[in-house]
Every structure is written in C-alpha cells, then in structure tokens.
Scaffold this active site. Structure first.
Site, short mmCIF file in Angstrom:
data_model
loop_
_atom_site.label_atom_id
_atom_site.label_comp_id
_atom_site.label_asym_id
_atom_site.label_seq_id
_atom_site.Cartn_x
_atom_site.Cartn_y
_atom_site.Cartn_z
N ASP A 68 -15.89 5.06 -31.05
CA ASP A 68 -14.91 4.50 -30.01
C ASP A 68 -14.09 3.25 -30.28
OD1 ASP A 68 -17.53 3.13 -30.02
OD2 ASP A 68 -17.55 3.03 -27.92
N GLU A 75 -22.37 -2.20 -35.29
CA GLU A 75 -23.20 -1.26 -34.74
C GLU A 75 -23.67 0.02 -35.48
OE1 GLU A 75 -21.88 -0.22 -30.84
OE2 GLU A 75 -23.64 0.27 -30.31
N ASN A 122 -20.19 2.59 -34.02
CA ASN A 122 -21.00 3.07 -33.10
C ASN A 122 -21.99 4.36 -33.80
OD1 ASN A 122 -22.06 3.69 -30.63
ND2 ASN A 122 -20.37 5.24 -30.13
N ASP A 149 -16.78 -7.39 -33.75
CA ASP A 149 -16.70 -6.65 -32.53
C ASP A 149 -16.98 -7.80 -31.42
OD1 ASP A 149 -16.97 -5.72 -30.05
OD2 ASP A 149 -18.20 -4.18 -30.42
#
Lengths: 287, 287
Positions: B271, B57, B31, B174
């Site tokens: 997260d 990400e 993230n 992910d």
DNA sequence: CTTGCTAGG
DNA sequence: CCTAACAAG
C-alpha cells in the site's frame, strides 16, 4: 417455513424437473460454502438436476448467507455452529420441506451444527427424511478422537431408535470414517490414522450389519479407487490418494430404490467431491 | 559481519554499478516482505540500481528469511519485532556495512523492530549512517496514538543528540505523519485523523525548522499530488487519494547532495510505494 | 495445504 | 481492503 425458505411452495410446482420418478440426492462437504461458491459450486448446483443437496462444513452464519447463496427455484435451510467460521450443515432442495429439524439432542451435534434433517412428502403414503451429518474429525489429537467417539456412541443409539420406528431416512454426510480396504488408497499406512481406526470401522459395520442401514453408493458401485476426499497436502488428489468417507446411509427401504451413484470430480469445489445418488421413488415390485 | 551478510565485502568490489558518484537510496514500507516478494518486489530490487534500500513492516522472522529474499551482490540485515508477523525493519545494500545497530534504546523501537541503522564508508573521510524507521501508527485508537506520541518524544531527543554530534545520517522510513497541506489529497477531511494531527505535523516542523534536518524529497520536488501511501479501501490509489508519509530525513550535509527524487508507482508491491532518492557523494563546492 | 478468524494496519 | 497468525481440518 424457515428463515431460509426463499420461495413459496407454489413456485416449486411450476419448476421444470429432469425426471419426476427419480430423486437425485447429493452430499458434499464444501469446506466453507463461501470458498466453494467462489469456485463455481452454486452454479454447478443450479444445473445439477439434484432434488436434495446436503452440505457439510458450510462455515457460514445466517448473516453471511447472502444473495449469492440463494438459488431461484430452490428452498434452503442452514444450521450453523454457534462458533463463527466453523462446521455447520445445510440442506438445499427443489422439493418443499414439510418440516426441518436442527440437531440430534446432544451437545456436539446441536452446538456445532453437525446434523440437520428435513422431512419430505414424496406422495408415497409415508414421510421420508433426508439429513446432513458432519461427524467430528478426530485427526487433531486424542481429545478430538474422544469427542468423535462420544458422538459415535450418542448417535448410534439414535440410529437404533429410528430403525425401531421404521423411519425412512437418508443420512448424507461426511462421516470421517472409511469402511473397508477398498475405501482408502493407502490402507496399510493409515491403520493408526483417525478415520481408519478399527473401532471406527467397526462402528460402520454395526450400522450396516446389525441395524440394517445401507451404504447405497456401495450397493450399486463396487469398483475400487473411488474416493470422496483427498488431502490438500502434496499431490494427493492428482495421484488419487483418497479416502471414501462421504456416504448416503439409508434405511433399508432405500436399498432397492438405488439406481445410480457417482462421485463428481470434474470440478474442484472443496477437498471433498460431491457424492451423487439417484433413487427411484416408486420401485416396481420384485425389481 | 551479521547473520544476514550474505556475501563477503570483497564481492562488492567486483560488482558493476550504475554510477559510482551517485548514492541511490530507497525507502519502502513493504507491508509484509513475503507478500511484496510475491508481487515482484525482490525482482524490482535486483534491477533497481539502488545502493541502499530501507524496508519497513517486513513482518518476517529470521527463520522465514529464506533464499527468495537473498540477492546476489547484496548485503542484508533484518531487525524483526519480537512478535511474529508484526512490524520489523531491514536494510538491503550493495555497499558493505561497516557496522549495523538494532534499535534506539527505548522499548517500542527495540522490541518491535522499528529502527535499524547501518554505517557506511563512502571514502569521504567520515562515516555516514543510513537508517530504516517504522514509526507506530496511531490510527487504531487512543492507546495507539499515545504510544505513537511517546515514540515521537523519545526519538526526538535522540535526533537532537545526533545533531549536536554532527552525525551524518539519512533516516528513511514510514513516519506515518504528513507534513503540510501539499502532502495529502484530502486535507480538510483528515484534520482529526491520526497521521495528520496538528501536534504530529508540528513534530515534523521541529525536526526541520529547529533541528535542521532536511526532507530531501521536498528539497528537489515541489509539485503537488505526489504521495507515498494510499488506503487499500475503495479506489484510493486509482484516484490518487494519497498521503506522503514516507520520507528520507537527512542531516543538513545531505541537502546539497540531493539531485533527484521520485516515487516509483509503475508496480504495486504494497500500500506504500518506494521513495527513491539520488545523492551525489561528492558535491562540487558552491554547487 | 486450505478455510475462515483475528489483530493490526 | 490487505497482511500474517491462528485453530481446525
């Protein structure tokens, strides 16, 4: 009286006050009231013994103005810009407002929340006005400078009218202009920087020398190295590489009332520091 | 070998390593690698004893990939999205890359940096591939879900091809899809939530049941309440209201190599939490 | 460098 | 609720 008057007038009458013969006025560009609040600004305000506090760059809508911005014993009036998160002025006061007026009647002042004025009754036989002004910055380019210059021209005619009317007024604000060499650390390096341009400084000259307004801070404080704004870049504030661009510009009747003035630097609420000025409400004759 | 190979292959040969018979692979959606770095992620990586780390990400351009993201003794390859600050995958490795390939040959994977693959030589007589996959989220609306579904369809044909070629591969990533009831705390409340939709879970079924890929984490860890992602809203992570959506999806040859697997929750980099899996490079016959 | 907005998650 | 971009200062 306004949506932001949080206590009735009767409450003020019961509020203890530091010295009823003194009017303490504060001007500060908060660079986001929400950010300043997180740094303890509201707490400082509550114990400041200020009577009237003029804020600039509140960057806050009516909806965002929640309980943490409300102070027991204070009135408050907000004039946000139409654009969220941008500009905006506000007045907090322990004295009740007689009236409040948003804007100056021209576009930039009215749509961007750059001027708000409150009327007060100090029991001296005539009304006095305290205003919060946030003059546009010209530093982001030619267009911005052109908008600033237009604001200066439009506002100047209004200031001239007020003098003709003998209006008693304190215009607190971020003027985004230094006046003289003493008002900026790096004078020679900023001759071409917006905020230190000759025609901008001449505009302040005309306010003081031609229209008779008074820079009340300078009236009682003549030393150098006193500034109200420091860049966030580098170590400007640590090195006191600052600019004095926040003023309380007053009609001539406030000149002899000015008894004390300082910049509050102990805490760091914003890239600007609060400019605090004490005025005697009823100066003795000849004093 | 690539612009991001920061040390020559010879360096790796002199690097001390925890256990040469084990390949430790990590998958984590960071993230924002810049945000994760501020939370100590690079430091954790340096002492993780991981061999290959797949990031999703990263939200980082080549220009932003500066010294604080470079690790002594590690190779790294970045595949950013075309759009700055968005998506992007990366592979860090203590093993030298034999080759690196960006993308999958279809738009969403290639323009948004959603798949990057590295080839390694483990001295076992055939090449193995470790990839970092960032499957689109469908949670922001119907259009997003349609893009996710298109990605699933396009990627599935590629996965089928790889099986026909008998490609040895670990696709870390992910996947933004939970597989079964055990993979999400609030099963009943999320039947209509993107990431838990029946057709998405059926897509994972087809990978495992029809194509023969292996969810190596679940291969060695069957207990409930182990998740890899928790919403930032509320107290989701504190209450362990999580989803297991980060996997290491492997070709069948990795099934019997899988010896240990865990989610690293001691620190909070993102997260998502790192999914760490240890593989024996040369499993004993019949073991 | 800092604020707050926006899009994306 | 968190990240990074952006515009503005």
């Amino acid at each position: 009286m306004t949506p932001y008057t949080i206590l009735p007038k009767s409450h003020y009458l019961h509020t203890e006050h530091h010295d009823k013969s003194i009017l303490r006025v504060v001007s500060i560009n908060v660079n986001g009231l929400r950010a300043a609040e997180k740094k303890g600004f509201m707490h400082w305000l509550a114990q400041s013994e200020a009577d009237v506090v003029c804020l600039q760059e509140t960057r806050l809508t009516h909806e965002q103005w929640d309980d943490k911005f409300k102070l027991e014993g204070w009135f408050a009036h907000l004039f946000p810009a139409e654009k969220a998160g941008y500009a905006g002025t506000s007045i907090y006061s322990r004295l009740p407002f007689v009236s409040v007026k948003n804007g100056l009647g021209f576009d930039l002042a009215d749509t961007q929340g750059r001027f708000v004025e409150a009327e007060f009754d100090l029991g001296i036989g005539y009304p006095i006005y305290i205003a919060s002004l946030y003059l546009p910055s010209g530093s982001s380019g030619e267009e911005a400078q052109a908008r600033k210059d237009l604001f200066l021209a439009q506002y100047q005619t209004i200031l001239a009218t007020w003098r003709k009317e003998n209006k008693s007024v304190i215009v607190c604000g971020d003027y985004n202009i230094v006046h003289k060499r003493i008002d900026i650390k790096n004078w020679s390096g900023n001759q071409k920087s917006s905020g230190c341009l000759p025609h901008e400084r001449a505009w302040l000259d005309s306010l003081y020398d031609e229209l008779g307004y008074v820079d009340t801070f300078r009236e009682v404080r003549q030393e150098s190295d006193v500034y109200s704004w420091w860049s966030n870049r580098g170590q400007a504030r640590a090195k006191n590489v600052g600019w004095r661009i926040d003023y309380q510009v007053c009609s001539p009747d406030w000149k002899d009332r000015t008894v004390n003035a300082w910049v509050y630097k102990a805490q760091w609420f914003s890239d600007h520091a609060p400019v605090v000025i004490d005025y005697v409400i009823n100066p003795k004759q000849g004093e």
